[in-house]
Each structure stands twice: as C-alpha cells, then as structure tokens.
Design a protein around this motif. Structure first.
Motif, PDB file in Angstrom:
ATOM      1  N   THR A 158     -21.738  -8.214 -15.772  1.00 30.46           N
ATOM      2  CA  THR A 158     -21.942  -7.436 -17.080  1.00 30.46           C
ATOM      3  C   THR A 158     -21.668  -8.269 -18.368  1.00 30.46           C
ATOM      4  O   THR A 158     -20.422  -8.946 -18.188  1.00 30.46           O
ATOM      5  CB  THR A 158     -20.699  -6.136 -16.901  1.00 30.46           C
ATOM      6  OG1 THR A 158     -21.204  -5.378 -15.729  1.00 30.46           O
ATOM      7  CG2 THR A 158     -21.071  -5.111 -18.231  1.00 30.46           C
ATOM      8  N   THR A 215     -29.598  -9.936 -32.161  1.00 32.83           N
ATOM      9  CA  THR A 215     -30.287  -9.334 -30.947  1.00 32.83           C
ATOM     10  C   THR A 215     -31.313  -9.502 -30.265  1.00 32.83           C
ATOM     11  O   THR A 215     -31.616  -9.684 -28.760  1.00 32.83           O
ATOM     12  CB  THR A 215     -30.143  -7.595 -31.069  1.00 32.83           C
ATOM     13  OG1 THR A 215     -28.751  -7.580 -31.660  1.00 32.83           O
ATOM     14  CG2 THR A 215     -30.364  -6.741 -29.964  1.00 32.83           C
ATOM     15  N   MET A 227     -31.815 -10.840 -26.540  1.00 32.29           N
ATOM     16  CA  MET A 227     -32.594 -10.051 -25.406  1.00 32.29           C
ATOM     17  C   MET A 227     -33.534 -11.096 -24.634  1.00 32.29           C
ATOM     18  O   MET A 227     -33.673 -10.858 -23.708  1.00 32.29           O
ATOM     19  CB  MET A 227     -33.175  -8.730 -26.041  1.00 32.29           C
ATOM     20  CG  MET A 227     -31.859  -7.897 -26.179  1.00 32.29           C
ATOM     21  SD  MET A 227     -30.616  -7.449 -24.880  1.00 32.29           S
ATOM     22  CE  MET A 227     -29.062  -7.580 -25.748  1.00 32.29           C
ATOM     23  N   TYR A 239     -32.113 -10.655 -16.163  1.00 31.47           N
ATOM     24  CA  TYR A 239     -31.597  -9.283 -16.216  1.00 31.47           C
ATOM     25  C   TYR A 239     -32.812  -8.435 -15.955  1.00 31.47           C
ATOM     26  O   TYR A 239     -32.734  -6.847 -15.390  1.00 31.47           O
ATOM     27  CB  TYR A 239     -30.595  -8.845 -17.589  1.00 31.47           C
ATOM     28  CG  TYR A 239     -29.393  -9.283 -17.416  1.00 31.47           C
ATOM     29  CD1 TYR A 239     -28.244  -8.393 -16.626  1.00 31.47           C
ATOM     30  CD2 TYR A 239     -29.216 -10.654 -17.784  1.00 31.47           C
ATOM     31  CE1 TYR A 239     -27.046  -8.949 -16.547  1.00 31.47           C
ATOM     32  CE2 TYR A 239     -27.650 -11.056 -17.640  1.00 31.47           C
ATOM     33  CZ  TYR A 239     -26.816 -10.418 -17.271  1.00 31.47           C
ATOM     34  OH  TYR A 239     -25.660 -10.741 -16.848  1.00 31.47           O
ATOM     35  N   CYS A 269     -33.417  -3.780 -17.729  1.00 28.97           N
ATOM     36  CA  CYS A 269     -31.737  -3.444 -17.680  1.00 28.97           C
ATOM     37  C   CYS A 269     -31.271  -2.715 -18.679  1.00 28.97           C
ATOM     38  O   CYS A 269     -31.625  -3.001 -20.076  1.00 28.97           O
ATOM     39  CB  CYS A 269     -31.302  -4.901 -17.516  1.00 28.97           C
ATOM     40  SG  CYS A 269     -29.460  -4.840 -17.426  1.00 28.97           S
ATOM     41  N   VAL A 307     -28.910  -1.563 -21.689  1.00 28.24           N
ATOM     42  CA  VAL A 307     -28.108  -1.969 -22.584  1.00 28.24           C
ATOM     43  C   VAL A 307     -27.567  -1.020 -23.562  1.00 28.24           C
ATOM     44  O   VAL A 307     -28.290   0.049 -23.999  1.00 28.24           O
ATOM     45  CB  VAL A 307     -28.918  -2.893 -23.603  1.00 28.24           C
ATOM     46  CG1 VAL A 307     -28.085  -3.721 -24.887  1.00 28.24           C
ATOM     47  CG2 VAL A 307     -29.676  -4.200 -22.826  1.00 28.24           C
ATOM     48  N   THR A 335     -32.700  -0.507 -23.469  1.00 26.71           N
ATOM     49  CA  THR A 335     -32.828  -1.598 -22.598  1.00 26.71           C
ATOM     50  C   THR A 335     -33.166  -3.178 -23.293  1.00 26.71           C
ATOM     51  O   THR A 335     -33.269  -3.156 -24.335  1.00 26.71           O
ATOM     52  CB  THR A 335     -34.261  -1.504 -21.585  1.00 26.71           C
ATOM     53  OG1 THR A 335     -35.201  -1.587 -22.603  1.00 26.71           O
ATOM     54  CG2 THR A 335     -34.139  -0.043 -20.943  1.00 26.71           C
ATOM     55  N   VAL A 336     -33.038  -4.035 -22.158  1.00 21.82           N
ATOM     56  CA  VAL A 336     -33.092  -5.375 -22.732  1.00 21.82           C
ATOM     57  C   VAL A 336     -34.303  -5.663 -23.491  1.00 21.82           C
ATOM     58  O   VAL A 336     -34.641  -6.238 -24.402  1.00 21.82           O
ATOM     59  CB  VAL A 336     -33.187  -6.455 -21.425  1.00 21.82           C
ATOM     60  CG1 VAL A 336     -33.753  -7.711 -22.247  1.00 21.82           C
ATOM     61  CG2 VAL A 336     -31.724  -6.538 -21.186  1.00 21.82           C
ATOM     62  N   VAL A 387     -24.538  -5.254 -21.595  1.00 23.02           N
ATOM     63  CA  VAL A 387     -25.741  -5.508 -20.865  1.00 23.02           C
ATOM     64  C   VAL A 387     -25.415  -5.420 -19.521  1.00 23.02           C
ATOM     65  O   VAL A 387     -24.555  -6.244 -19.050  1.00 23.02           O
ATOM     66  CB  VAL A 387     -26.267  -6.849 -21.272  1.00 23.02           C
ATOM     67  CG1 VAL A 387     -27.679  -7.144 -20.419  1.00 23.02           C
ATOM     68  CG2 VAL A 387     -26.573  -6.892 -22.966  1.00 23.02           C
TER      69      VAL A 387
END
Length: 248
Positions: free
Chosen positions: A160, A170, A174, A181, A185, A187, A204-205, A225
C-alpha cells in the motif's frame, strides 16, 4: 526551557493528543504551519500567547524564533502538521537547536495518512493482500529523492502506497504505477483530512488524475494506492484465528 516539537495531527482541533493540547495551553510562544493547519487548532492556546505562522519563513528564521523564545525563558511549542516523524523538517531544526545549545523534545501526533485511511474506513495492511505500507513522496520542486527510493522500486513491492507532496504530479505518478498496480487498482485522495474543507476522491490508477485535476487540488492532499483499499479484499488475520494455539 525546552522547545517542544508537537504533532498537531491532520488539522482537526479535536484530533490533538491530550499532551499536545496541554502543551499548547501552557505555551508562551507557538510556531505553527498555517498552510496545513485548521485555525481552530490554535483555540487550545492562551489568549496572550505569541503566535507565529511559519509558512513564509525559512529554517533559519524559524530557528531564530525558537532560540529567542528559549532565551527569554518562555515555553515554546513548534507545531508540525500530522506527526513529527514524517516530512516535518525535524532533523534540520533540531540540528540547529543542538548547535545553539537549546534542549528540545518531541510529542507525536496523528499522521495525516492515518486520518485519510480512517475517513474512508480502510485498513492499509490487509491479510493476503498487503502487509506493508510505504510512505513516500513525489519529486517536483523539492529535495531530490535518493537513487534507491524510486517510485518504480516501491511499486514493485505492490505494498500500500502513501504519497505525500504528490498531488500536483498525480497524472505522472499514476503512469509510473500502472505497470505494477494495474489501471483498475483502487486509489483514494483525501484533501485536508479531518478539516472543514475536507474532500475525498475515490477512483483508480487509471482515472484518479482526471478527478484531481477537475477538483483543482494543488496541496494538502494524501494519495493512497493499493489493493487493500478494495472493500472485499483479503483474508483473515492468523492472530485472531480460532484454531491458533494460545497460551493459557
């Protein structure tokens, strides 16, 4: 006198520890990070306390206030956002105080990432999914990251991730995480966790950057994440297994 470094928690006035609240009530001088703190935290201070907002001060100017208060025989509290053990510049400030012959101590606080996880009701270490938490940050207009602490290296663990100081990057972050991930995945982004302006984004990612940019977030946000954020993920802890042998 001693300079007290005190964790102010994530910002809510009622998430200070009892010790922190007592220290603020006794302090003659309080230095605080105005960028990250809800002003209500300062309601614990005496009305006649000297309050110094450090958001526009460099470390030498901050140290000068700490030393001056000490030399006047005042109780001095240096508030840090969250917990002093993470991204608080504790090391730099205490080196300067040691050089000046000023004693100091540290009082822990509620870490901002813990407040963010609490806000969404998630444990970050879920059995069979993730048993480690990596607290790190992104590299932008900040101190360079050590070569051994690349985001790619941390992503390979699939632990994590707790990302500080990364909200303005960001989309790039990502993109770096997607390979390990996966785009699906979970977030979570929490802006000003526990404060009146708090905002929670879940995604999500693959899509969280769109949400962050639409919300216009630029600071004071934690990014979480990992698969541990999925509500139905994981197994059960061996510690509490009914069949685990226990001492009588």
């Amino acid at each position: 006198m001693t300079v007290h470094f005190v964790g102010a928690g994530p910002g809510a006035a009622d998430l200070l520890t009892l010790r922190a609240a007592r220290m603020l009530a006794d302090a003659d001088v309080v230095l605080y990070p105005g960028t990250y703190l809800d002003a209500e935290v300062l309601s614990h201070c005496r009305e006649d306390a000297e309050l110094v907002d450090t958001q526009h001060l460099d470390l030498d100017a901050i140290t000068a206030h700490l030393v001056a208060g000490h030399e006047r025989g005042h109780d001095v509290v240096r508030l840090t956002s969250g917990d002093p053990s993470v991204y608080s510049a504790l090391a730099e400030q205490t080196r300067r105080l040691d050089a000046a012959g000023v004693s100091w101590d540290v009082t822990p606080g509620v870490a901002a990432y813990a407040a963010a996880a609490a806000r969404v009701g998630r444990e970050l270490t879920v059995p069979l999914v993730a048993q480690s938490v990596v607290i790190t940050r992104a590299q932008a207009r900040s101190t360079p990251m050590p070569d051994t602490e690349s985001l790619a290296a941390f992503a390979a663990t699939r632990a994590t991730l707790v990302l500080h100081l990364a909200i303005t990057r960001t989309r790039e972050v990502m993109a770096e995480l997607a390979g390990e991930y996966g785009a699906d995945c979970p977030v979570v982004v929490v802006y000003r966790a526990s404060q009146p302006e708090e905002l929670v984004l879940r995604g999500t990612v693959g899509d969280i950057a769109d949400q962050v940019e639409a919300a216009g977030l630029r600071q004071a946000a934690i990014i979480l994440v990992g698969r541990a954020l999925e509500p139905a993920s994981g197994g059960e802890s061996y510690l509490y297994d009914r069949d685990r042998p226990r001492r009588k």
